[in-house]
Design an enzyme around this catalytic site. Structure first.
Site, PDB file in Angstrom:
ATOM      1  N   ASP A 190       0.648  -0.956   0.081  1.00 58.55           N
ATOM      2  CA  ASP A 190       0.139   0.306   0.187  1.00 58.55           C
ATOM      3  C   ASP A 190       0.469   1.318   0.254  1.00 58.55           C
ATOM      4  O   ASP A 190       2.066   1.304   0.413  1.00 58.55           O
ATOM      5  CB  ASP A 190      -0.876   0.158   1.486  1.00 58.55           C
ATOM      6  CG  ASP A 190      -2.210   0.788   0.256  1.00 58.55           C
ATOM      7  OD1 ASP A 190      -2.365   1.982  -0.010  1.00 58.55           O
ATOM      8  OD2 ASP A 190      -3.401   0.935   1.382  1.00 58.55           O
TER       9      ASP A 190
HETATM   10  C1  BGC Z   1      -4.676   3.663  -0.125  1.00 61.88           C
HETATM   11  C2  BGC Z   1      -4.854   2.525  -1.190  1.00 61.88           C
HETATM   12  C3  BGC Z   1      -4.856   3.150  -2.072  1.00 61.88           C
HETATM   13  C4  BGC Z   1      -3.189   3.939  -1.941  1.00 61.88           C
HETATM   14  C5  BGC Z   1      -3.033   4.890  -3.518  1.00 61.88           C
HETATM   15  C6  BGC Z   1      -4.193   4.383   0.205  1.00 61.88           C
HETATM   16  O1  BGC Z   1      -3.886   5.087   1.520  1.00 61.88           O
HETATM   17  O2  BGC Z   1      -4.945   2.849   0.997  1.00 61.88           O
HETATM   18  O3  BGC Z   1      -6.417   1.776  -0.134  1.00 61.88           O
HETATM   19  O4  BGC Z   1      -4.810   2.665  -3.125  1.00 61.88           O
HETATM   20  O5  BGC Z   1      -3.670   4.860  -0.681  1.00 61.88           O
HETATM   21  O6  BGC Z   1      -4.608   6.167  -3.206  1.00 61.88           O
END
Ligand code: BGC
Length: 768
Positions: free
Chosen positions: A273
């Site tokens: 993530d």
């Molecule tokens: C989130 C993800 C997301 C990623 C990219 C993170 O803060 O937890 O779900 O895909 O950001 O934006």
């Protein structure tokens, strides 16, 4: 002389050809051959994303290929490896709608209903339909991988991201997500099923240590991923921010390699993530192939880890190969000429259809709904009637061109919603927004507008002039914070008083009061629901919200959604209430999953706790009868089918969701009183029409995880099959026997061991 010259020319042409041949390129060579030609620096660059600064700019590039997308991988032009683009999120493509201040060409994306609503349709075909339309937008906007679906289990109603997730149950969550993935990937673009695993809260989401038993992980928190991966074959998986049993998920080899690849046979790549995890070498070693969004220092640290032998070149090669094998399938690699012009109108129709199919009629006293012909003028109360929430906040938000409010939807449907109330509410919003401190309107958070108070005089006036009251209760939430119990889960005293006043005045004129719940997650129903004649749970229905809500209220569409998550009587009844969001209270660092496998209905049913609205519940404008169950055999032998027929016994056409639960004998370990093992939604049945439904019961539906033995086992004995309209409205039952113990052989070795003994809940009663 001339002959010699020709000889030299021929020779040099030959050697040029061999040079060209020697040049390795991904479109000419296999990923393995390209890997063999890569330098250590190139490998390290590929496993670290190309970076991102706020606003979506890729480091070292003036204009990213898709502004506003979440990230890109690093291109290696020498080897013909393109950069691929990754974009959020579960309810629509998240990109910037305007580029370089030029609004003559826009890049809006369809705001589809949130995943909780999609799950409430219990209709995998519909999830595929949504996925197909959604995936077309991903592709036509030049994106290669969608960062969705998000399928974490709704362990606790306060989780701020529950709206992005599907259900409290792993089967609904896994099956619906798999169907969605299949729809997206028919466009030959990828998905990333996230957040693997147990990202079940936002409080201290990047540091929280979740202590969970191996059984609860395997039966609940991983099972949804397993189903989504085996039935949906997503191209990628995103590891989560949290720790499981002391170690960050991105650094757990038992999770990302032993379970995901060796046991489940996943062949795509795993990414972190965004800015998740802490030890890049440990991530590579665990099988987390790509670090996102990526920083130059991470590339250096991978290079130095190989030089110092804490990361073996063999492991890095494996990570690189996983990524290359996905890259060769992407539109970027295949040089797809995207249009930037998806058919937004057609997709809006899909969004509206999906929204109507997933709304749940919770209450309908004396046929208050659908509106009858005397209903013309409607007094719409509540901020949400005008500022209707299409979706939640954070990376799951979508830059859509419009949102149809409930007010607009009612008027589109031919009703006359009260215009002076609309003016009052919209003036109020303008005022609050103008006074809001600047800087509050960031990517993650919106200005929260407190509920407007309508004076008793106005309420009395409207009760006189309007035919009916619609009260919208709206609750938003989003990434980065969990919901507050006081004023997000609970209704405030002011809200309850206002509902009470509206009900009092409208009822004294013999007029109905209908509540619409435009909410990101489960809310408290006590102290106000008795004031309402009907309650429609609309969740967050996407950009066509108001039209879809009007479709149901007017009776144009008969509601057929059912709850994929329980509404408890009291928050304190929630099995994780005492263990959410963990300890210490000020900034939780650890949370113990004491409820074990008893999540959602598994808990309420096994511990005799009566919910407000149970799992699987939802009303219709018609009724259905269930014929007795016919089992294909009295004894289980690898598979058994259960068939029955559903008949529409009411006066209007409708669809029914039939659910199959199994109660298993529990001889050596305790088991939930019942578990959902199948569901089936009928087509639209006309009054009097029937449809036969067939459910397959397989080995995987009988086994439980025996931690001591590290095996999935089903014990011999009598299994009860129950088919019902909800988990507590069982209409038919049947039994079959399992003659001897059944063991499945897919567990490789013990994994994910908790660092301490968990004092897990044990049900008082047993099934047999
Ligand atoms: C989130 C993800 C997301 C990623 C990219 C993170 O803060 O937890 O779900 O895909 O950001 O934006």
């Amino acid at each position: 002389m001339i002959a010699k010259k020709y000889f030299i020319i021929v020779l040099s042409l030959l050697s040029l050809e061999s040079v060209v041949h020697a040049q390795v390129l991904l479109n000419r060579n296999t990923p393995q051959e390209v890997l063999a030609a890569m330098t250590l620096e190139e490998k390290a660059a590929l496993v670290v994303g190309a970076g991102r600064v706020p606003g979506g700019n890729v480091a070292n590039q003036q204009q990213p290929k898709v502004p506003g997308a979440a990230g890109n991988t690093t291109a290696i032009p020498r080897l013909g490896i393109p950069s691929i683009v990754l974009s959020d999120g579960p309810a629509g493509v998240r990109i910037s709608p305007i580029r370089n201040g030029d609004s003559t060409q826009t890049y809006y994306a369809t705001g589809f209903p949130v995943s909780t609503l999609l799950a409430s349709t219990w209709d995998p075909n519909l999830a595929t339909l949504v996925g197909r339309a959604f995936g077309n937008e991903v592709k036509e906007y030049g994106i290669d991988i969608l960062l969705a679906p998000a399928i974490n289990i709704q362990r606790n109603p306060l989780n701020g991201r529950n709206f992005e997730y599907y259900s409290e149950d792993p089967l609904v969550s896994g099956k619906m997500a798999a169907a969605f993935i299949r729809g997206i990937e028919t466009n030959n673009i990828g998905t990333s099923v996230k957040h693997f695993a147990a990202n079940n809260q936002e409080s201290n989401r990047t540091g929280i240590n979740e202590i969970i038993s191996e059984r609860a992980l395997r039966e609940i928190y991983l099972r949804n991923f397993r189903i989504a991966i085996s039935d949906g074959t997503p191209w990628t998986v995103m590891s989560s921010y949290n720790k499981i049993n002391d170690t960050y998920t991105a650094e757990r080899r038992d999770l990302l390699t032993t379970i995901l690849r060796d046991e489940w046979k996943f062949t795509g790549f795993v990414m972190t993530d965004w800015r998740g995890g802490h030890d890049w070498t440990a991530e590579m070693n665990a099988g987390n192939d790509l670090i996102m969004p990526g920083r130059p220092s991470q590339v250096q640290s991978i290079i130095s880890a190989v030089r110092h032998d804490s990361l073996k070149m063999r492991q890095l090669d494996t990570n690189v190969l996983h990524i290359l094998k996905v890259i060769v399938k992407t539109p970027a690699f295949l040089k797809y000429q995207y249009s930037n012009k998806p058919d937004l109108q057609a997709h809006a129709r899909v969004a509206r259809q999906a929204a109507t199919e997933g709304m749940i009629l919770l209450k309908n006293n004396a046929g208050a709904l659908p509106f009858g012909s005397p209903v013309k003028t409607i007094a719409a109360f509540g901020n949400g009637s005008y500022n209707t929430l299409a979706g939640g906040m954070g990376s799951g938000d979508v830059n859509k061109a419009y949102v149809i409010s409930i007010f607009k939807g009612l008027s589109n449907a031919g009703y006359s919603p009260d215009a002076s109330l609309e003016t009052a509410y919209t003036d109020y919003f303008k005022q609050v927004r103008a006074q809001a401190p600047t800087g509050n309107n960031s990517r993650r958070r919106e200005v929260v507008i407190p509920e407007m108070t309508v004076s008793n005089d106005i309420i009395a006036q409207k009760a006189n002039s309007a035919d009916l009251a619609v009260i919208t209760i709206a609750r938003n939430s989003g990434e980065g914070a969990d919901r507050r119990l006081e004023d997000n889960y609970n209704l405030t005293e002011a809200e309850k008083a206002q509902i009470h006043q509206i009900a009092h005045d409208f009822h004294s004129h013999n007029k109905k009061v209908v509540a619409v719940l435009n909410i990101a997650g489960v809310i408290d129903m006590k102290g106000w629901q008795d004031d309402c004649d009907a309650i429609l749970l609309a969740w967050m229905p996407g950009q066509e919200a108001g039209n879809a809500i009007a479709d149901i209220l007017s009776g144009k569409v008969n509601p057929s959604g059912k709850l994929a998550t329980t509404f408890p009587m009291n928050y304190s009844d929630v099995p994780s209430a005492k263990n959410f969001p963990g300890t210490p209270a000020e900034k939780p660092t650890q949370v113990v999953y004491q409820e074990g496998i008893y999540v959602g209905y598994r808990y309420y049913d096994s511990f005799n706790v009566k919910p407000m609205y149970e799992f699987g519940y939802g009303l219709s404008y018609t009724n259905f009868s269930y014929s007795p169950i016919r089992l294909s055999a009295p004894k289980f032998d690898g598979m058994i089918t259960a068939s029955l027929s559903i008949t529409n016994t009411g006066k209007v056409a409708g669809r029914e969701v039939a659910q199959l639960y199994i109660s298993a004998p529990d001889k050596t370990i305790d088991k939930p009183m019942q578990e959902l093992r199948g569901f089936n939604k009928t087509r639209l049945l006309q009054p009097g029409e029937s449809q036969q439904l067939t459910f397959s019961i397989r080995e995987a539906d009988l086994v439980s995880f025996y931690t001591e033995k590290s095996k999935w086992i089903a014990e011999p004995g009598e299994y009860k099959v129950k088919v019902g309209a909800s988990s507590r409205d069982i209409r038919q039952t049947a039994t079959f026997k399992l003659g001897s113990k059944l063991t499945t052989e897919d567990v490789i070795h013990k994994a994910l061991q908790p660092p301490m003994k968990i004092d897990e809940f044990k049900p008082i009663t047993t099934n047999n």
